[in-house]
Design a protein around this motif. Structure first.
Motif: not given
Ligand code: ATP
Ligand code: MG
Ligand code: MG
Ligand code: MG
Length: 474
Positions: A186-208
């Motif tokens: 969700g948008a209230d957490i910092a981070g970009g989608p995988p492959g984007s410059p800010d992917e290391d945030g915790d918004r988009y979390i790799e699960i599998w």
């Protein structure tokens, strides 16, 4: 859904798809010198991939205990800093040994997540290896994931937590391209989608991660095809639990809630989101399971990794104001949480408690003095000309006199915006090794009977060399 139900739902699903359920193997790989710890579910199947072992089934699933605190996969420094990393975690996995391949692996994963676990499909993103058109098409045409949420990713460019869609267990051995599934918290957490410059945030979390095992990497880096293409998947139980329990951080799931509460009680801490409580809760799992699997604190190899993790936990307790022993008391609540899934943990409870307590008493004698020395050193580094760098000789003194592993010193330094001169530390370490060697030669010549000396050999500290040859940061 509780963590225990997630484990069984996962296994039931793959059992219904013809998979044999196998037990978790030990954290200590049985006969693999390329690996310090079991870092993923595929480790126990390495020889099956390579074709030298035939298990009697072609489909398998399990819940594997994993440790990422050394070697190619090392998340020790991420613990307490991200919502998704542990040292010890459980990996849900399913395998095909020359049986099904990309299509079924993807369809199973999607069905389990969206139909059985009922995750909203519009919050899932997927990545594929940049040249893998086949996987891209399965996701897009057969599963129906919109192309805007399918990202092509190449090899890791060295960033520790950057997406990397070519998976390898270690620098050599089975490997292959992979496709991964991410959950958007969700948008209230910092981070970009995988492959984007800010992917290391915790918004988009790799699960599998679904790995298409196709190659064996030789020490010179060359890839040769495996006897048969295989599927190797791994999903972090704690990350899936966070999604299913509608929390963001792994540390907020049911399994951790109890551990964190106990840690808060033992350390008299009010704020349950305190980072140190999370580190302690993480480390009690790693330390207890390492001891269950036969590792004891020592000055080299796996035992030294264990010692480093214990001492980090004790320092966090100290930071919360604890001045006695506390860490070993976390074993009982851990057994309450995980003893049913891991009977070996329950049966060794008192052994684990004793081992931890012994180490705790030993380090307790020097921790306070070491922290005082650290404060002095930090003060001088800040005030002096060193520009916030802690000299290697000081880090060595903390190590040599007070038993502070250098990564512990670096961790304390990091919290205070300082850095350790690692090169200087190694130099001080080498000088001490030289002194030890010289003293050993002197003793062997001057005092020890020749036959005894030849039996004993020179006494050389090998801890760092052994760790470094495993690719550990020490
Ligand atoms: P990340 O990019 O978040 O560090 P990863 O790509 O290193 O994860 P994989 O090697 O693909 O992870 O492992 C498979 C799965 O295991 C991940 O998708 C994740 O769900 C889980 N996992 C990996 N590392 C950890 C960890 N340190 N703590 C908890 N779960 C983890
Ligand atoms: Mg990782
Ligand atoms: Mg990743
Ligand atoms: Mg991954």
């Amino acid at each position: 859904m509780k963590t225990s139900e997630i484990r069984s739902t996962f296994l039931d699903y793959f059992r219904s798809k013809g998979h044999t359920i196998v037990p978790s193997s030990s954290l200590v790989p049985s006969s693999d010198p390329t690996l310090l710890f079991t870092n993923s579910g595929m480790v126990q199947f390495k020889n099956v991939f390579l074709g030298s072992e035939k298990p009697g089934y072609v489909r398998a699933a399990d819940v594997q205990r994993c440790l990422r605190a050394g070697g190619k996969h090392n998340d020790l420094d991420a613990v307490g800093y991200t919502a998704r990393h542990h040292t010890f975690f459980e990996m849900l996995g399913n395998w095909s040994f020359g049986d099904y391949f990309k299509r079924d692996a993807i369809i199973y994963a999607w069905e389990l997540l969206t139909v059985v676990f009922k995750l909203p499909a519009d919050k899932l993103w997927v990545t594929v290896y940049h040249t893998d058109d086949e996987a891209f098409d399965i996701w897009s045409r057969e599963v129906g994931v919109p192309v805007e949420r399918i990202v092509r990713i190449g090899d890791n460019k060295g960033a520790p937590y950057a997406s990397d869609n070519f998976w390898q267990m270690a620098d050599t051995g089975p490997c292959g391209p992979c496709t991964e599934i991410f959950f958007d918290h969700g948008a209230d957490i910092a981070g970009g989608p995988p492959g984007s410059p800010d992917e290391d945030g915790d918004r988009y979390i790799e699960i599998w991660n679904l790995v298409f095992m196709q190659f064996d990497r030789a020490p010179d880096g060359t890839l040769s095809p495996l006897p048969a293409p295989c599927v190797d998947t791994g999903m972090g139980l704690e990350r899936l639990a966070a999604v299913l329990q509608h929390v963001h951080s792994n540390y907020e799931i049911d399994l951790f809630a109890h551990l964190i509460q106990v840690a808060a009680g033992l350390t008299d801490t009010k704020d349950l989101a305190n980072k140190s409580l999370r580190v302690i809760a993480d480390h009690i799992r790693a330390c207890s399971f390492l001891i269950v699997d036969g590792v004891l604190p020592s000055n080299e190899g796996r035992g030294y990794v264990l010692r480093r993790i214990i001492r980090r936990a004790l320092r966090h307790g100290w930071m919360l104001g604890v001045r006695g022993d506390f860490f070993w008391r976390m074993v009982a609540p851990l057994v309450e949480e995980m003893g049913a899934a891991y009977p070996e943990l329950a049966s060794k409870q008192s052994f684990v408690e004793d081992a931890l307590r012994t180490e705790e008493l030993r380090f307790g004698e020097t921790l306070e003095h070491g922290m005082r020395l650290f404060d002095d050193i930090a003060h001088k580094s800040r005030a002096g000309q060193s520009g916030g760098i802690i000299p290697g000789t000081d880090a060595f003194r903390l190590y040599d006199t007070y038993g502070f592993p250098v990564d512990l010193t670096a961790d304390i330094a990091r919290e205070r915006g300082l850095e350790v001169d690692m090169g200087g530390f190694e130099q001080a370490m080498n000088e001490q090794r030289e002194r030890a060697r010289a003293a050993g030669r002197f003793e062997a010549k001057g005092q020890m009977p020749a036959d005894l000396a030849s039996q004993l050999g020179p006494t050389v500290f090998l801890g760092y060399e052994a760790l470094r040859s495993e690719g550990c940061k020490v």
